[in-house]
Write an enzyme that holds these catalytic residues in place. Sequence first.
Site, PDB file in Angstrom:
ATOM      1  N   CYS A   2       0.759  -1.355   0.158  1.00  0.00           N
ATOM      2  CA  CYS A   2       0.066  -0.418   0.106  1.00  0.00           C
ATOM      3  C   CYS A   2       0.674   1.291   0.164  1.00  0.00           C
ATOM      4  O   CYS A   2       1.799   0.949   0.359  1.00  0.00           O
ATOM      5  CB  CYS A   2      -1.162   0.329   1.229  1.00  0.00           C
ATOM      6  SG  CYS A   2      -2.014  -1.427   1.685  1.00  0.00           S
ATOM      7  N   LEU A  51      -3.734  -1.368  -1.200  1.00  0.00           N
ATOM      8  CA  LEU A  51      -3.863  -2.592  -2.327  1.00  0.00           C
ATOM      9  C   LEU A  51      -4.326  -4.012  -1.899  1.00  0.00           C
ATOM     10  O   LEU A  51      -3.800  -4.193  -0.324  1.00  0.00           O
ATOM     11  CB  LEU A  51      -2.341  -2.496  -3.083  1.00  0.00           C
ATOM     12  CG  LEU A  51      -2.529  -4.134  -3.838  1.00  0.00           C
ATOM     13  CD1 LEU A  51      -2.754  -4.095  -4.876  1.00  0.00           C
ATOM     14  CD2 LEU A  51      -0.697  -4.292  -3.926  1.00  0.00           C
ATOM     15  N   ILE A  53      -5.086  -7.568   0.254  1.00  0.00           N
ATOM     16  CA  ILE A  53      -4.760  -8.580  -0.111  1.00  0.00           C
ATOM     17  C   ILE A  53      -4.478  -9.603   0.829  1.00  0.00           C
ATOM     18  O   ILE A  53      -5.056 -10.640   0.442  1.00  0.00           O
ATOM     19  CB  ILE A  53      -2.922  -8.346  -0.187  1.00  0.00           C
ATOM     20  CG1 ILE A  53      -2.536  -8.066  -1.153  1.00  0.00           C
ATOM     21  CG2 ILE A  53      -2.400  -9.889  -0.254  1.00  0.00           C
ATOM     22  CD1 ILE A  53      -0.950  -7.755  -1.881  1.00  0.00           C
ATOM     23  N   ASN A  75       1.845  -0.149   5.609  1.00  0.00           N
ATOM     24  CA  ASN A  75       2.383  -0.811   4.415  1.00  0.00           C
ATOM     25  C   ASN A  75       3.006  -1.616   4.139  1.00  0.00           C
ATOM     26  O   ASN A  75       3.783  -1.797   4.840  1.00  0.00           O
ATOM     27  CB  ASN A  75       2.985   0.539   3.580  1.00  0.00           C
ATOM     28  CG  ASN A  75       3.686   0.047   2.391  1.00  0.00           C
ATOM     29  OD1 ASN A  75       4.611   1.039   1.296  1.00  0.00           O
ATOM     30  ND2 ASN A  75       2.739  -0.879   1.015  1.00  0.00           N
ATOM     31  N   GLY A  76       2.542  -2.790   3.584  1.00  0.00           N
ATOM     32  CA  GLY A  76       3.158  -4.312   3.950  1.00  0.00           C
ATOM     33  C   GLY A  76       2.563  -5.142   4.399  1.00  0.00           C
ATOM     34  O   GLY A  76       0.968  -5.333   3.972  1.00  0.00           O
ATOM     35  N   ILE A 291      11.357 -12.593 -17.408  1.00  0.00           N
ATOM     36  CA  ILE A 291      11.240 -11.323 -18.870  1.00  0.00           C
ATOM     37  C   ILE A 291      12.303 -12.599 -19.421  1.00  0.00           C
ATOM     38  O   ILE A 291      13.717 -12.510 -18.870  1.00  0.00           O
ATOM     39  CB  ILE A 291      11.768 -10.004 -18.032  1.00  0.00           C
ATOM     40  CG1 ILE A 291      12.271  -8.960 -18.813  1.00  0.00           C
ATOM     41  CG2 ILE A 291      13.381 -10.253 -17.379  1.00  0.00           C
ATOM     42  CD1 ILE A 291      11.461  -7.865 -18.935  1.00  0.00           C
ATOM     43  N   GLY A 366      13.415 -13.965  -5.549  1.00  0.00           N
ATOM     44  CA  GLY A 366      14.640 -14.507  -4.797  1.00  0.00           C
ATOM     45  C   GLY A 366      15.739 -13.389  -3.946  1.00  0.00           C
ATOM     46  O   GLY A 366      16.950 -14.116  -4.041  1.00  0.00           O
TER      47      GLY A 366
END
Lengths: 665, 83
Positions: A2, A51, A53, A75-76, A291, A366
């Site tokens: 967030c 956000l 979750i 946030n977290g 990617i 990772g």
Amino acid sequence: MCGIAGIVNLTANAPITEHDLGRMAVMLDHRGPDDRSTLCGDMFGFAHTRLSIIDLAGGRQPIHNEDSTVWVVFNGEIFNYIELRELLLSKGHRFYTHTDTEVIVHLYEEYGDDFVRHLNGQFAIALWDTVRRRLLLVRDRPGILPLFYSVNEGRLFFASEMKSILAGTRQSPRIDTLALDQIMTFWSVLPPRTLFQGIETLAPGEMMVVENGVCRKHRYWDWSFTQPGDYAVGSEAELAGQLRELLLDATIIRLRSDVPVGAYLSGGLDSSILAGLIDGIGDIKLRTFSITFPGSDLDESVYQEQVIEQLSSEHSRVVCTPENIADEFIKTLWHTEAPILRTAPVPMGILSGLVRSQGYKVVLTGEGADEVFGGYDIFKEAKIRQFWARKPDSRLRPMLLKRLYPYLDLSKDQAQGYLQSFFGIGLDNPQLAYFSHLPRWVTTAKCKAFYSSDLHDSLREDPYAALAATLPDAIGGWATFNRAQYIESKTLMSGYLLSSQGDRMLMKNSIEGRFPYLDHRVIEFANRLDPRLKMKVLQEKYLLKRSMQDRVPRAILERHKQPYRAPDADSFRNAARAGYVDELLDPGYVRGCGYFDPQKVSLLKKKLDKGLIGSAKDNMALIGILSTQALHKLFIDDYSANIGQYAERRLQDQDNNVQEVCHVG
Amino acid sequence: MSVENRIREYILENYLFTNDQSMLGSDDSFLQKNILDSTGMLEVIYFLEDEFGIKVQDEEMVPENLDSVNRIAAFLGKKGVTA
């Protein structure tokens, strides 16, 4: 994840308004697109962009305790919230949500400021105690999530990103040239300094208490290593077993979520281990993302395919071309809020876009394994250089470096001279705490040849001295290998990899990253190990590999480590595609900004146009100069359009149809 | 322009990013003064091959031939390149 922001009156008396908080919040909409909320008290105000979750329906912040005397925006993720909730329920606390956030307020009631020691997670927390009229700001141990603050006209402003503070204070920033000089040395700015004057950051593992108009900070956690002689006891097999168990638990609790969790797959060892671990857990269907750089020697898709085949994961990949990098470069800097010396963050932002497009919000990565378990070549170099330093005139000892850099032809005098001049740096003082890092820093500092004379003259602080002042007393007693790990974790990792290349590139597309290798229990376990178990002779991450050898394809275990890179100068050769390159490097504009020498920059630009930029030194200088110039344009020249008026417009537009405008030109 | 001046201008523009002739002496060592690293040395060889139409053999890639403006000029002279 967030975004959080807020204001506290220190000496000011003017009321804090919803409008003030709203201006700060809208600058963080990308961090939390699901909800935006504010809370105004008499002398404090909180803002939050969410956000969702965990507890999707009930998790609106701020969250409070039973009698609404403690409030938090956060946030977290607190990954051990289930266990903490049970503990707190048994102590008589009552919960009104099923969020991880709510454990924070009850833990604070129970343990006061020590509450943070009970948290296993990644977090930036702001907590207001209405009884004691005090604010706590807390940042997680390794520095995964950002938290900035600024004291301005009797008020403390804080936020997840600096652009939010700049919207709150309504002032365009100035670039701190000492911060710029630190980036051109270490790749990162040393806390509490940031790129912008007057805005500071909490350091990883730090807490700030704001009470009676005074701000005090203290470190509640730090990387600490065992002294030689006291390393963890046990056979290699026993220690490998303990590590495997610990890493499995660190991964399992990072799968806790009310939305599905995916994983990044680079083709390297660390993300392959995580994918292997997840694959072995219950009936979880592995979902992975990667990617690729087609036609480039930086491409790792061959290795990615091997892991995908072994684990049969559902996999999505996104192609990244030099043109993509040029297209996304400016927007990337809007998010990093710091100059970068390589384009490597840009593809990470493209990758998080892929995750978003597939309907995922959370990925495991990772990141951190190289710092925790000693994977970087810089650790090997230090080991060889220290061996060499015992007999500096030896011609044979530096030959060991050939094992690291097989492409160097050491039979030639020229290569020998190059080795002497590069890796021989600091050989006269191998006991120096940052001995390991001198070759890298000296190379990076070659960018400084492009400074303007004004910038040169304004620099009054030696970056090495600034770094030395932040080192703990105990470092002198640690093994060289562990010193290198400490320095790496405090400079490149938290200041660049976890921010410019990590949080900011994830949050650019509202994606939450989770980092099992940075579980503080894993770090503390690794820090007790004999360094020889991390690097056995010159085999990097030895114990980690041993503990996971049955979960990863052999080819991945045995491949030479390839640092993640992306095309640098090549991305900007086609000036028509990236028209901003001409604008940002224009001699008049360079002179006006004042950081760099216009003539030198013009000659570098000429070299770029001819396609002659090949060396690491020139690449770093080009990306460093281009990114600094772009940041000046985005945050200083265009402050009003990008922040000042933008925040106002976005706040007024209830439908949030105002697009982010961070373009140049 | 003399061979020596063309080499000097190339090194000044591309590695010292200046046109100030006084920044590079004819006998200054590129390696000792940290003007060139190993990649830079390869770039210089490409430049010499393109600019003067010569081929530099592996055994010729030694500091005696390449490590200063004067050494390169003398090396080119031996290869038959003259102003």
